[in-house]
Design an enzyme around this catalytic site. Structure first.
Site, PDB file in Angstrom:
ATOM      1  N   LYS A 145      -5.452 115.650 112.634  1.00 10.56           N
ATOM      2  CA  LYS A 145      -5.608 115.142 113.852  1.00 10.56           C
ATOM      3  C   LYS A 145      -5.456 116.024 115.042  1.00 10.56           C
ATOM      4  O   LYS A 145      -5.513 117.251 114.838  1.00 10.56           O
ATOM      5  CB  LYS A 145      -4.150 114.223 114.107  1.00 10.56           C
ATOM      6  CG  LYS A 145      -3.903 113.256 112.964  1.00 10.56           C
ATOM      7  CD  LYS A 145      -4.954 112.009 113.182  1.00 10.56           C
ATOM      8  CE  LYS A 145      -4.470 110.824 112.578  1.00 10.56           C
ATOM      9  NZ  LYS A 145      -5.381 110.514 111.353  1.00 10.56           N
TER      10      LYS A 145
HETATM   11  C1  LIG Z   1      -5.906 104.911 113.417  1.00  6.01           C
HETATM   12  C2  LIG Z   1      -4.808 105.564 112.622  1.00  6.01           C
HETATM   13  N1  LIG Z   1      -3.651 104.681 112.675  1.00  6.01           N
HETATM   14  C3  LIG Z   1      -2.509 105.238 112.167  1.00  6.01           C
HETATM   15  C4  LIG Z   1      -2.495 106.279 111.280  1.00  6.01           C
HETATM   16  C5  LIG Z   1      -1.387 106.578 110.381  1.00  6.01           C
HETATM   17  O1  LIG Z   1      -0.720 107.793 110.550  1.00  6.01           O
HETATM   18  P1  LIG Z   1       0.014 108.891 109.512  1.00  6.01           P
HETATM   19  O2  LIG Z   1      -0.984 109.122 108.509  1.00  6.01           O
HETATM   20  O3  LIG Z   1       0.389 110.025 110.298  1.00  6.01           O
HETATM   21  O4  LIG Z   1       0.908 107.902 108.995  1.00  6.01           O
HETATM   22  C6  LIG Z   1      -3.948 107.120 110.964  1.00  6.01           C
HETATM   23  C7  LIG Z   1      -4.010 108.357 110.515  1.00  6.01           C
HETATM   24  O5  LIG Z   1      -3.643 108.654 109.539  1.00  6.01           O
HETATM   25  C8  LIG Z   1      -4.895 106.494 111.802  1.00  6.01           C
HETATM   26  O6  LIG Z   1      -6.044 107.333 111.715  1.00  6.01           O
END
Ligand SMILES: Cc1ncc(COP(=O)(O)O)c(C=O)c1O
Length: 346
Positions: A181
């Site tokens: 990110k």
């Molecule tokens: C649009 C979106 N929502 C939610 C997430 C979930 O985040 P995490 O991987 O930190 O659980 C991500 C990325 O991984 C994402 O790109």
């Protein structure tokens, strides 16, 4: 050449901070966590921020804090990472999927149709690839029809719409600090809001006691890295935007290049193009050492067999989209190599 899709850079200052945490032995929730939460809230210009262990968990807690009960509807766009729909299912909500617009974010006309038909409790716009959804119209509909807005900002740290950062528009917002990110911690997430009572509900899922809850805290190591990476976000987002501009200037007319919504400050978490012969292009780029990828190979309602309104745009985009590296550590010659490699097959 080998050009990865993700770029990371850590400074001596960051290494020193990690060593200091080790030496202090204060490795769990302490000063850095508070520092990060304050800095992130200040950056977004919101009142409250609470860190959690991932973006998926941030979405789940956001839904719970907004009072989702079993069987209540949650509207989401067809295109996103699977966490957007999985959080709804885990929280006991019923997802209703709507199409995307030409900017890859929730189609607000269809949103209104879905709201009239399904009366959702929550709507989750996703600022996909770093482009803000049409938050002005979404908040207008929220006022008119009385639903909550939970922004999925996992891909859009620092993105703005009409001068206001994403994460500051909705009733609640969820962020991810996964390694790829724009603000990376390795793993991590956060919820942000301006609403004190919603923030109290969020905290019940983080500081145990009120009701059964998972442990979702982050360590001091993550908070320190997040804090120091956040300080470089603005400059790195500018760099991403510059690279995106070079791609767009060179590839316009050959591929469908990403368009910026009027009033948007897109932060290019991903630079995503479209072409009818996508698979052939991706294969060629990969053969040249360029880590081109398809985000995403599925639509959310297909993946989890959910209810959906017609999604003709998303269905076409799913077959045509591909992303090329746009991270801020790309060298100029790498950017040019990527453009030349694409032009070879276009
Ligand atoms: C649009 C979106 N929502 C939610 C997430 C979930 O985040 P995490 O991987 O930190 O659980 C991500 C990325 O991984 C994402 O790109």
């Amino acid at each position: 050449m080998k050009i990865p899709i993700i770029g990371l850079e850590f400074s001596e200052e960051e290494k020193k901070a990690l060593t200091e945490i080790l030496e202090s032995k204060r490795i769990t929730r302490d000063g850095w966590t508070d520092t990060f939460q304050e800095a992130f809230a200040e950056f977004l210009n919101v009142k409250y921020c609470a860190t959690v262990c991932s973006g998926t968990v941030a979405l789940f807690i956001g839904l719970k804090a907004l009072g989702i009960r079993n069987g209540e509807k949650v509207v989401i766009p067809a295109m996103s990472f699977m966490a957007t729909i999985d959080a709804v299912l885990l929280a006991g909500g019923i997802p209703v999927v709507v199409d995307v617009d030409e900017y890859y974010t929730m189609d607000v006309n269809q949103l209104e149709d879905a709201v009239k038909k399904y009366r959702p409790r929550v709507v989750i716009p996703v600022h996909l690839y770093g482009q803000p959804a049409d938050m002005e119209n979404i908040m207008f509909l929220a006022d008119r029809y009385g639903f909550f807005v939970l922004e999925d900002c996992a891909q859009a740290h620092g993105a703005e719409f009409k001068g206001k950062k994403v994460g500051a528009w909705g009733h609640l917002s969820a962020f991810s600090f996964y390694a790829s990110k724009n603000v990376p911690m390795g793993e991590g997430g956060a919820l942000t809001t301006n609403d004190e009572s919603l923030f109290k509900e969020v905290k019940k899922w983080i500081d145990f006691g009120e009701h059964p809850a998972f442990n979702v805290k982050i360590t001091e190591f993550q908070a320190a890295i997040g804090t120091l990476q956040l300080r470089k976000l603005k400059e790195r987002n500018e760099r991403r935007r510059n690279i995106a501009r070079i791609y767009t200037e060179n590839l316009k007319g050959l591929c469908e290049v990403p368009e910026e919504r009027e009033g948007a400050y897109h932060v290019y978490h991903l630079y995503t193009l479209r072409h009818k012969e996508r698979d052939r292009l991706v294969e060629h780029l990969r053969s040249k050492g360029i880590d081109a990828r398809v985000y995403y190979t599925y639509l959310l309602h297909e993946l989890r067999n959910a209810e959906a309104l017609p999604t003709p745009k998303a269905e076409r985009f799913k077959r045509e989209v591909f992303s090329i590296p746009v991270h801020p550590f790309l060298k100029e010659e790498e950017v040019l190599y990527i453009i030349e490699s694409l032009k070879e097959v276009l």
